[in-house]
Design an enzyme around this catalytic site. Structure first.
Site, PDB file in Angstrom:
ATOM      1  CB  SER A   1      -1.058  -5.617   3.824  1.00  0.00           C
ATOM      2  OG  SER A   1      -0.943  -4.937   5.041  1.00  0.00           O
TER       3      SER A   1
HETATM    4  N1  LIG Z   1       1.214   1.817  10.662  1.00  0.00           N
HETATM    5  C1  LIG Z   1       0.162   1.158   9.908  1.00  0.00           C
HETATM    6  C2  LIG Z   1       0.590   1.027   8.460  1.00  0.00           C
HETATM    7  C3  LIG Z   1      -0.524   0.509   7.619  1.00  0.00           C
HETATM    8  C4  LIG Z   1      -0.163   0.541   6.154  1.00  0.00           C
HETATM    9  O1  LIG Z   1       0.751   1.270   5.733  1.00  0.00           O
HETATM   10  N2  LIG Z   1      -0.893  -0.231   5.365  1.00  0.00           N
HETATM   11  C5  LIG Z   1      -0.694  -0.191   3.933  1.00  0.00           C
HETATM   12  C6  LIG Z   1      -0.793  -1.567   3.355  1.00  0.00           C
HETATM   13  S1  LIG Z   1       0.608  -2.514   3.795  1.00  0.00           S
HETATM   14  C7  LIG Z   1      -1.810   0.649   3.363  1.00  0.00           C
HETATM   15  O2  LIG Z   1      -2.954   0.358   3.539  1.00  0.00           O
HETATM   16  N3  LIG Z   1      -1.427   1.745   2.699  1.00  0.00           N
HETATM   17  C8  LIG Z   1      -2.346   2.627   2.070  1.00  0.00           C
HETATM   18  C9  LIG Z   1      -2.184   4.041   2.466  1.00  0.00           C
HETATM   19  O3  LIG Z   1      -1.395   4.308   3.408  1.00  0.00           O
HETATM   20  O4  LIG Z   1      -2.841   4.888   1.867  1.00  0.00           O
HETATM   21  C10 LIG Z   1      -0.142  -0.205  10.511  1.00  0.00           C
HETATM   22  O5  LIG Z   1       0.773  -0.829  11.052  1.00  0.00           O
HETATM   23  O6  LIG Z   1      -1.298  -0.629  10.468  1.00  0.00           O
END
Ligand SMILES: N[C@@H](CCC(=O)N[C@@H](CS)C(=O)NCC(=O)O)C(=O)O
Length: 224
Positions: free
Chosen positions: A11
């Site tokens: 990630s």
């Molecule tokens: N804007 C958030 C984005 C976080 C994000 O999209 N994380 C992904 C992994 S790279 C995730 O956990 N996605 C799962 C979901 O959104 O349900 C940040 O920068 O922390």
């Protein structure tokens, strides 16, 4: 007590936080989450982070998510004098500006490259916008070594983690020479770059396969 970070290694936003913590010598206790096992949606994790995304941190009862806000918090709390998040209002504003631009880029990457890797349809207009976004960033970077001023900031770490994801997913950035020069320069100069950002090809492939299987199972369930 160390700060818990809920994360998985591929990630980009998680890697950005890990690099920030290393820069300011903050110890993070890694709590690994496997998205392909539905762990982002487990009741315990959703209770902790209702947006069901990583990274999230638990600093002795203070819980927060959103990687860029976490990076700002860690600097504010544990390294208030660090130039990683400069105190000068104008420099800080420029760092914040890049952090916000990086969010848009990251979203485009997820909508296109990552979506494609997980075997889901990608809209051509999203793909077009992604490369237009990268072109603009390439022009804005120009010949800079760092995005803001003459030192490394959290803006560099955030965009670097995002773009490491881009190269990680096999994209060729030679058409974007400034972007490439800036990210290659940082990749070479940061001693922890490889360890944090580079995932072995077989590990990455396994992750993609697991996610593909998980996504198609979820799709099937939703269509029932
Ligand atoms: N804007 C958030 C984005 C976080 C994000 O999209 N994380 C992904 C992994 S790279 C995730 O956990 N996605 C799962 C979901 O959104 O349900 C940040 O920068 O922390």
């Amino acid at each position: 007590m160390p700060i818990d970070i809920y994360m998985f290694k591929v990630s980009p936003p998680c890697r950005a936080v890990l690099m920030t913590a290393l820069e300011i010598n903050v110890k993070l206790n890694e709590k690994l989450i496997d998205p392909s096992k539905g762990e982002l949606l487990s009741p315990d994790f959703v209770k902790l982070n209702p947006t069901h995304a990583v990274p999230a941190i638990d600093d002795n009862g203070f819980v927060m998510w959103e990687s860029r806000a976490i990076m700002q918090f860690l600097c504010n709390k544990y390294a208030p004098d660090s130039t990683l998040y400069p105190k000068d209002a104008k420099l800080r504003a420029q760092v914040d500006m890049w952090l916000n631009m990086d969010i848009s880029l990251y979203i485009k990457i997820r909508q296109t490259l990552v979506t494609g890797y997980y075997g889901m349809p990608v809209k051509p207009e999203d793909e077009k916008q992604l490369w237009a976004n990268i072109k603009l960033i390439d022009q804005l970077i120009g010949n800079r070594q760092y995005l803001v001023g003459d030192r490394l900031t959290i803006a560099d770490l955030s965009l670097l983690a995002t773009s490491a994801g881009t190269t990680l997913l096999d994209q060729d950035l030679t058409e974007y020479p400034h972007f490439k020069q800036w990210s290659d320069g940082l990749a070479q100069s940061l001693p922890y770059y490889q360890e944090i950002n580079i995932v072995a090809p077989e590990v990455r492939q396994q992750f993609i396969n697991n996610m593909k299987a998980y996504m198609s199972k979820m799709k099937e369930m939703m269509n029932k």
